[in-house]
Design an enzyme around this catalytic site. Structure first.
Site, short mmCIF file in Angstrom:
data_model
loop_
_atom_site.label_atom_id
_atom_site.label_comp_id
_atom_site.label_asym_id
_atom_site.label_seq_id
_atom_site.Cartn_x
_atom_site.Cartn_y
_atom_site.Cartn_z
N LYS A 274 0.85 -1.19 0.00
CA LYS A 274 0.00 0.00 0.00
C LYS A 274 0.89 1.24 0.00
O LYS A 274 1.72 1.41 0.90
CB LYS A 274 -0.90 0.01 1.24
CG LYS A 274 -1.69 1.32 1.42
CD LYS A 274 -2.40 1.35 2.76
CE LYS A 274 -3.00 2.74 3.03
NZ LYS A 274 -3.65 2.84 4.35
N ASP A 279 -2.20 10.74 3.24
CA ASP A 279 -3.61 10.40 3.39
C ASP A 279 -4.34 11.50 4.16
O ASP A 279 -4.31 11.54 5.39
CB ASP A 279 -3.76 9.05 4.11
CG ASP A 279 -5.22 8.63 4.21
OD1 ASP A 279 -6.05 9.19 3.47
OD2 ASP A 279 -5.52 7.73 5.02
N LYS A 286 -9.50 13.54 7.64
CA LYS A 286 -8.99 13.24 8.97
C LYS A 286 -8.96 14.52 9.81
O LYS A 286 -8.78 15.62 9.28
CB LYS A 286 -7.58 12.66 8.88
CG LYS A 286 -7.51 11.29 8.24
CD LYS A 286 -6.08 10.80 8.19
CE LYS A 286 -5.99 9.43 7.53
NZ LYS A 286 -6.61 8.37 8.34
N ASP A 297 1.79 6.61 5.42
CA ASP A 297 0.76 5.68 4.94
C ASP A 297 1.23 4.91 3.70
O ASP A 297 0.48 4.13 3.14
CB ASP A 297 -0.54 6.42 4.64
CG ASP A 297 -1.77 5.56 4.88
OD1 ASP A 297 -1.65 4.55 5.59
OD2 ASP A 297 -2.84 5.90 4.36
N ASP A 356 -11.77 7.67 3.40
CA ASP A 356 -10.59 7.44 4.23
C ASP A 356 -10.26 5.95 4.34
O ASP A 356 -9.29 5.58 5.00
CB ASP A 356 -10.79 8.04 5.62
CG ASP A 356 -9.49 8.17 6.39
OD1 ASP A 356 -8.42 8.20 5.75
OD2 ASP A 356 -9.54 8.24 7.64
N GLU A 358 -9.16 4.08 1.86
CA GLU A 358 -8.66 4.04 0.49
C GLU A 358 -7.57 3.00 0.27
O GLU A 358 -7.33 2.56 -0.86
CB GLU A 358 -8.12 5.43 0.10
CG GLU A 358 -6.72 5.75 0.57
CD GLU A 358 -6.53 5.72 2.07
OE1 GLU A 358 -5.44 5.33 2.53
OE2 GLU A 358 -7.47 6.09 2.80
N ARG A 360 -7.35 -0.17 0.99
CA ARG A 360 -7.85 -1.44 0.44
C ARG A 360 -8.22 -1.30 -1.03
O ARG A 360 -8.20 -2.29 -1.77
CB ARG A 360 -9.03 -1.93 1.28
CG ARG A 360 -10.23 -1.02 1.26
CD ARG A 360 -11.12 -1.19 2.49
NE ARG A 360 -10.49 -0.65 3.69
CZ ARG A 360 -11.03 -0.70 4.90
NH1 ARG A 360 -12.22 -1.25 5.07
NH2 ARG A 360 -10.40 -0.19 5.94
#
Length: 504
Positions: A274, A279, A286, A297, A356, A358, A360
């Site tokens: 990933k 993010d 967030k 991230d 949020d 994202e 996956r």
């Protein structure tokens, strides 16, 4: 203290080639002169002090008695300005029970002692290691000590006006010089992968975009790694709507980065990372202080790229391909909105209930690409995926998910060796991912969040043996401990490397 590196466009090529090994390690068969001397004691057995002057021995023995020192693992006795000795300090270090002294413990010990020596500004340290015994050979234990010290030494201080440039030189007295050098050289290759992953993770988001990450991956071509980068137009053409969609709100869009080290002609192992370089949460934005840590991230992508570098430098007999879905999850007029439906390359449609969630989404298309183009024997994805994972197992463990019991056992054992421990959590709650408008929604309506996220990813594993490792909470350290410094940890490189080099 390690060399500092910055992965900006100008410094990228040089930095990627530089192994940040600032602590010096010399292995020999005699004890060297130095500022300090380290002597080890296993349990309550007496340390070998015969090589020291009589008065120095007496002073050390009195200090040991005064401290009621029993040689417990990690405990130390320090003697300042010992009489009739050229050493300014002598440290007696406990090893605990001999049979329990393994790679894990020696690496931690090396890291913690290095921090102590650096704090005391010791420029040179002689290490009386020749008589050290344990579950591994003397050469392996000495190499692991040096490995831990160097892992702790590496930090990212690019933005400090006065970075710490202090250096500690180690001089080991070992039983077998050549064997120890060979053992440490193998570990240096792993370190180079860890340092790459740490620097990529620690770099600020504006200097580590998907484009910058792709450039860092390209630098591995000099080690025989095949690197491919797919831009947004190519992602659209392949139907990778989930990966393309997540990066749509950023200036440069998404990238799929593929790094393939073909050490043999066997069926490859696929490592999926990933790579959310920042993010914001998208429109499900967030809030609070945690957003400042969201440069990390992309630590899953950094870990799998670092692992490929480690394997290439090691010239390992493995065929491993890293497939990394890279995007910045930003807010703009082009960004996906809550309620949008994305179609993955698998053909599965996904209702984006929460922008949020994202990670996956980018992983789903990366997993499809790995299966479609490489038909891997095993697929392992690594991701800072869910806050729920932190609530479940904290940051001392990563969470591992799979229906393959043998892979769970292999990774559990590998993690214990390298101090990157994993804890199994269950798959399930697929019904919580049901959507009224699409095949699935990207977050579960109830159920344990780490599990529903893993179960979402399971839909893209096909018939391939698959493991999901959630490293949320493991990627960025706010304080130094053992062999891990503050900042990017490189978590996953040692775990994956140990598994590839032993289980595979």
């Amino acid at each position: 203290m390690s060399l500092t590196t910055r992965f900006s466009a100008l410094a990228l090529a040089v930095a990627s080639m530089t192994s940040a090994n600032a602590a010096d390690f010399e292995f020999n068969t005699k004890l060297a002169d130095a500022d300090a001397l380290v002597i080890f004691q296993a349990g309550e057995s007496q340390s070998n002090l015969k090589f020291l002057d009589k008065d120095t021995r007496k002073q050390l023995e009195r200090a040991i008695a005064a401290e009621d020192f029993k040689g417990a693992y990690g405990k130390t006795v320090e003697v300042l300005a010992p009489v009739d000795s050229d050493y300014k300090r002598i440290f007696i270090v406990g090893l605990g029970e001999t049979g329990a002294l393994n790679a894990s413990k020696m690496t931690k010990l090396g890291g913690n002692l290095h921090a102590k020596f650096e704090g005391k500004k010791l420029e040179s340290v002689a290490v009386a290691f020749e008589d050290v015994e344990g579950a591994l050979s003397n050469a392996e234990l000495a190499a692991q000590f040096a490995h831990g010290a160097n892992l702790r030494d590496h930090t990212f201080e690019v933005y400090k006006k006065e970075p710490n440039t202090f250096n500690v030189s180690y001089h080991f007295d070992v039983a077998d010089k050549q064997a120890t050098q060979a053992q440490y050289k193998a570990l240096q290759h792993i370190q180079a992968g860890v340092f790459l992953a740490r620097d990529l993770t620690s770099e600020v988001a504006t200097e580590m975009t998907p484009v910058d990450f792709a450039k860092a991956a390209k630098e591995l071509e000099q080690y025989g790694v095949e690197v491919k980068v797919l831009a947004p137009a190519e992602l659209k053409e392949l139907g990778m709507g989930a990966l393309e969609g997540v990066g749509r709100g950023s200036e440069h869009g998404s990238r799929l980065v593929v790094a393939h080290y073909k050490g043999n002609s066997e069926t490859p192992i696929a490592l999926i990372g990933k790579g959310i370089t920042f993010d914001s949460g998208g429109y499900s934005i967030k809030t609070g202080a945690s957003i400042a840590r969201m440069k990390s991230d992309m630590a899953g992508a950094a870990a799998v790229l670092g692992t490929v570098k480690a394997m290439a430098l090691s010239k390992a007999d493995v065929n491993v391909v890293a497939v990394m879905g890279m995007a910045a999850n930003m807010v703009s007029q082009y960004a996906i909105a809550p309620g949008d439906v994305l179609r993955t390359a698998e053909g599965i449609s996904v209702e984006v209930v929460n922008t949020d969630a994202e990670g996956r989404l980018v992983l789903s298309d990366a997993m499809w690409y790995a299966r479609k183009h490489y038909s891997p024997e095993i697929m392992i994805d690594v991701a800072t995926l869910t806050g729920s994972k932190i609530g479940a197992v904290g940051n001392e463990y990563s969470a591992i998910f799979s229906e393959d019991d043998s892979l769970i056992t292999e990774f559990t054992n590998a993690g214990k060796v390298v101090n990157e421990n994993v804890w199994r959590l269950p798959l399930g709650y697929k019904d919580k991912l049901k959507s009224d408008i699409a095949d699935f929604q990207n977050v579960g309506s109830g159920g344990p969040g780490a599990t529903t996220a893993a179960t979402f990813l399971q839909q893209f594993a096909g018939d391939t043996r698959w493991v999901h490792i959630d490293i949320a909470g493991n990627a960025l350290s706010s304080s130094a401990k053992d062999e891990v410094p503050t900042g990017g940890t490189g978590y996953g490189v040692r775990l994956l490397s140990q598994w590839l080099l032993t289980a595979k």
